[in-house]
Write a protein that holds these residues in place. Structure first.
Motif, PDB file in Angstrom:
ATOM      1  N   VAL A  20       0.841  -1.189   0.000  1.00  0.00           N
ATOM      2  CA  VAL A  20       0.000   0.000   0.000  1.00  0.00           C
ATOM      3  C   VAL A  20       0.878   1.242   0.000  1.00  0.00           C
ATOM      4  O   VAL A  20       1.809   1.351   0.793  1.00  0.00           O
ATOM      5  CB  VAL A  20      -0.923   0.025   1.239  1.00  0.00           C
ATOM      6  CG1 VAL A  20      -1.926   1.169   1.140  1.00  0.00           C
ATOM      7  CG2 VAL A  20      -1.632  -1.313   1.422  1.00  0.00           C
ATOM      8  N   ASP A  64       1.011   5.383   0.441  1.00  0.00           N
ATOM      9  CA  ASP A  64       0.370   6.592   0.961  1.00  0.00           C
ATOM     10  C   ASP A  64       1.241   7.782   0.529  1.00  0.00           C
ATOM     11  O   ASP A  64       2.224   8.114   1.184  1.00  0.00           O
ATOM     12  CB  ASP A  64       0.299   6.505   2.484  1.00  0.00           C
ATOM     13  CG  ASP A  64      -0.570   7.603   3.096  1.00  0.00           C
ATOM     14  OD1 ASP A  64      -0.778   8.633   2.437  1.00  0.00           O
ATOM     15  OD2 ASP A  64      -1.014   7.421   4.259  1.00  0.00           O
ATOM     16  N   ILE A  94      -2.491  -1.038  -3.629  1.00  0.00           N
ATOM     17  CA  ILE A  94      -3.492  -0.072  -3.176  1.00  0.00           C
ATOM     18  C   ILE A  94      -2.811   1.272  -2.975  1.00  0.00           C
ATOM     19  O   ILE A  94      -1.693   1.334  -2.451  1.00  0.00           O
ATOM     20  CB  ILE A  94      -4.142  -0.526  -1.845  1.00  0.00           C
ATOM     21  CG1 ILE A  94      -4.816  -1.892  -1.993  1.00  0.00           C
ATOM     22  CG2 ILE A  94      -5.158   0.521  -1.347  1.00  0.00           C
ATOM     23  CD1 ILE A  94      -5.193  -2.546  -0.671  1.00  0.00           C
ATOM     24  N   ARG A 100      -3.654   4.913  -1.117  1.00  0.00           N
ATOM     25  CA  ARG A 100      -4.581   5.633  -0.250  1.00  0.00           C
ATOM     26  C   ARG A 100      -4.119   7.073  -0.077  1.00  0.00           C
ATOM     27  O   ARG A 100      -2.952   7.338   0.210  1.00  0.00           O
ATOM     28  CB  ARG A 100      -4.674   5.007   1.137  1.00  0.00           C
ATOM     29  CG  ARG A 100      -5.786   5.656   1.986  1.00  0.00           C
ATOM     30  CD  ARG A 100      -5.468   5.705   3.458  1.00  0.00           C
ATOM     31  NE  ARG A 100      -4.446   6.672   3.801  1.00  0.00           N
ATOM     32  CZ  ARG A 100      -4.661   7.974   4.039  1.00  0.00           C
ATOM     33  NH1 ARG A 100      -5.874   8.482   3.935  1.00  0.00           N
ATOM     34  NH2 ARG A 100      -3.656   8.769   4.367  1.00  0.00           N
ATOM     35  N   ALA A 110      -8.073   4.322  -2.727  1.00  0.00           N
ATOM     36  CA  ALA A 110      -8.939   4.731  -1.628  1.00  0.00           C
ATOM     37  C   ALA A 110      -8.736   6.218  -1.377  1.00  0.00           C
ATOM     38  O   ALA A 110      -7.622   6.665  -1.131  1.00  0.00           O
ATOM     39  CB  ALA A 110      -8.613   3.939  -0.361  1.00  0.00           C
ATOM     40  N   THR A 123      -9.829   9.211   1.099  1.00  0.00           N
ATOM     41  CA  THR A 123     -10.415   9.358   2.425  1.00  0.00           C
ATOM     42  C   THR A 123     -10.776  10.802   2.719  1.00  0.00           C
ATOM     43  O   THR A 123     -10.102  11.732   2.305  1.00  0.00           O
ATOM     44  CB  THR A 123      -9.456   8.821   3.504  1.00  0.00           C
ATOM     45  OG1 THR A 123      -8.168   9.411   3.345  1.00  0.00           O
ATOM     46  CG2 THR A 123      -9.315   7.317   3.397  1.00  0.00           C
ATOM     47  N   ASP A 144     -15.670   8.427   2.533  1.00  0.00           N
ATOM     48  CA  ASP A 144     -14.583   7.803   1.771  1.00  0.00           C
ATOM     49  C   ASP A 144     -15.092   7.226   0.452  1.00  0.00           C
ATOM     50  O   ASP A 144     -16.280   6.928   0.296  1.00  0.00           O
ATOM     51  CB  ASP A 144     -13.936   6.686   2.596  1.00  0.00           C
ATOM     52  CG  ASP A 144     -13.413   7.172   3.937  1.00  0.00           C
ATOM     53  OD1 ASP A 144     -12.944   8.319   4.011  1.00  0.00           O
ATOM     54  OD2 ASP A 144     -13.484   6.381   4.910  1.00  0.00           O
ATOM     55  N   VAL A 147     -13.806   4.264  -2.547  1.00  0.00           N
ATOM     56  CA  VAL A 147     -12.860   3.211  -2.938  1.00  0.00           C
ATOM     57  C   VAL A 147     -13.247   2.673  -4.298  1.00  0.00           C
ATOM     58  O   VAL A 147     -14.423   2.372  -4.540  1.00  0.00           O
ATOM     59  CB  VAL A 147     -12.834   2.061  -1.909  1.00  0.00           C
ATOM     60  CG1 VAL A 147     -11.820   0.983  -2.331  1.00  0.00           C
ATOM     61  CG2 VAL A 147     -12.494   2.574  -0.518  1.00  0.00           C
ATOM     62  N   THR A 151      -3.634   3.676   6.661  1.00  0.00           N
ATOM     63  CA  THR A 151      -2.865   3.036   5.590  1.00  0.00           C
ATOM     64  C   THR A 151      -2.273   1.716   6.064  1.00  0.00           C
ATOM     65  O   THR A 151      -2.321   0.699   5.357  1.00  0.00           O
ATOM     66  CB  THR A 151      -1.748   3.971   5.098  1.00  0.00           C
ATOM     67  OG1 THR A 151      -2.341   5.136   4.532  1.00  0.00           O
ATOM     68  CG2 THR A 151      -0.861   3.289   4.066  1.00  0.00           C
ATOM     69  N   ILE A 187      -5.005  -0.902   6.331  1.00  0.00           N
ATOM     70  CA  ILE A 187      -5.354  -1.435   5.013  1.00  0.00           C
ATOM     71  C   ILE A 187      -4.400  -2.573   4.655  1.00  0.00           C
ATOM     72  O   ILE A 187      -4.806  -3.609   4.122  1.00  0.00           O
ATOM     73  CB  ILE A 187      -5.316  -0.328   3.942  1.00  0.00           C
ATOM     74  CG1 ILE A 187      -6.447   0.673   4.167  1.00  0.00           C
ATOM     75  CG2 ILE A 187      -5.430  -0.929   2.536  1.00  0.00           C
ATOM     76  CD1 ILE A 187      -6.370   1.898   3.273  1.00  0.00           C
ATOM     77  N   ALA A 236      -9.424  -2.797   1.307  1.00  0.00           N
ATOM     78  CA  ALA A 236      -9.488  -1.350   1.526  1.00  0.00           C
ATOM     79  C   ALA A 236     -10.839  -0.957   2.103  1.00  0.00           C
ATOM     80  O   ALA A 236     -10.920  -0.157   3.047  1.00  0.00           O
ATOM     81  CB  ALA A 236      -9.220  -0.606   0.218  1.00  0.00           C
ATOM     82  N   LEU A 250     -11.403   0.749   5.852  1.00  0.00           N
ATOM     83  CA  LEU A 250     -12.031   2.057   5.973  1.00  0.00           C
ATOM     84  C   LEU A 250     -13.321   1.981   6.778  1.00  0.00           C
ATOM     85  O   LEU A 250     -13.622   2.872   7.583  1.00  0.00           O
ATOM     86  CB  LEU A 250     -12.292   2.663   4.594  1.00  0.00           C
ATOM     87  CG  LEU A 250     -11.162   3.534   4.018  1.00  0.00           C
ATOM     88  CD1 LEU A 250      -9.874   2.748   3.841  1.00  0.00           C
ATOM     89  CD2 LEU A 250     -11.583   4.135   2.683  1.00  0.00           C
TER      90      LEU A 250
END
Length: 268
Positions: free
Chosen positions: A94, A96, A120, A122, A166, A168, A172, A174, A201, A204, A219, A223
């Motif tokens: 993931v 971020d 993913i 985010r 995702a 936020t 949120d 997704v 994050t 997730i 995800a 969330l």
């Protein structure tokens, strides 16, 4: 959203049963709260970022999360080696991209990490819009854009990079470029507690570790877990100072039945 897939509550139960080891390369501000969030929710965090071991550790962990919040040259090698190793091992990871648009340095590093194919991504609305190549109104780590405005960018980004995105915020969003949901809940106190988004994050990553073939669901489940726990904590909190420990308590106390009953998930 595929109704034959596991529910968020079922995924929470599976995550807790597995107690997945998650490698969290996150920022200095977030390390403590992120680790506490992971432990309260039922996962096992490992803040392993050194270039000398990050790649090797990514092969051991169930999932990897990378957050560029307090980015420095010393961290980049570890991030890249860990992401590369996770990809080779088939482990979900993931990204971020905190305030990636703020400086040329951050934009360059983020581009290198995105090229390593995160499972993913985010971010807040401004981060996602900018990452998709559009204009954004963010200021530092704060979003200047609403989630609904970023939905088109999120869909385009997911399709371009074959990943789940995702976004936020107050509600949120997704998407994996095909399916999409909105998740309501949480509390206005959450943005007033530092690094809760960074902690999300990491969470997730914990859900992705136990359902690596279903990152979209991972995800959504993470969330929804945050949203329900945040809403419950806010009922008892008098401000951000009391909210933080109450949020950890609610994460720990949250049951899979309560999550499924209270998750405010709607198909977008």
């Amino acid at each position: 959203m595929d109704r034959t897939r596991p529910t968020p509550g079922q995924m929470l139960a599976a995550m807790r049963a597995a107690n997945p080891l998650v490698q969290c390369i996150t920022n200095y501000v977030a390390m403590n709260i992120a680790a506490n969030v992971m432990l309260a929710a039922g996962a096992s965090p490992a803040m392993v970022s050194a270039e000398e071991e990050a790649g090797e550790f990514a092969g051991i962990a169930g999932a990897l999360t990378i957050n560029i919040g307090t980015l420095s040259r010393d961290w980049i090698g570890g991030m890249k080696k860990a992401a590369t190793a996770a990809g080779k091992a088939g482990k979900p990871w993931v990204l971020d991209p905190v305030a990636h648009y703020a400086t040329g340095f951050r934009r360059s590093v983020t581009a290198e990490l995105v090229a390593l194919k995160p499972t993913i991504i985010r971010g807040n609305a401004s981060e996602i819009m900018a990452l998709a190549g559009g204009p954004a109104s963010g200021q530092g780590v704060d979003s200047g854009d609403s989630v609904d405005i970023a939905e088109g960018s999120a869909r385009a980004l997911a399709k371009q990079h074959d990943c789940t995105v995702a976004v936020t915020g107050a509600v949120d969003f997704v998407t994996d470029g095909r399916d999409a949901v909105r998740i309501a809940g949480g509390s206005a106190l959450m943005p007033k507690v530092t690094a809760l988004g960074c902690s999300l994050t990491c969470l997730i990553g914990a859900f992705a570790a136990v359902t690596p073939a279903y990152p979209f669901g991972a995800a959504v489940a993470a969330l929804a877990t945050f949203a329900v726990a945040g809403e419950e904590a806010a009922r008892k909190a008098s401000g951000p100072g009391s909210f933080s420990p109450l949020f950890l308590d609610q994460l720990s106390a949250l049951t899979d039945e309560t999550l499924d009953a209270k998750a405010g998930i709607t198909i977008a």
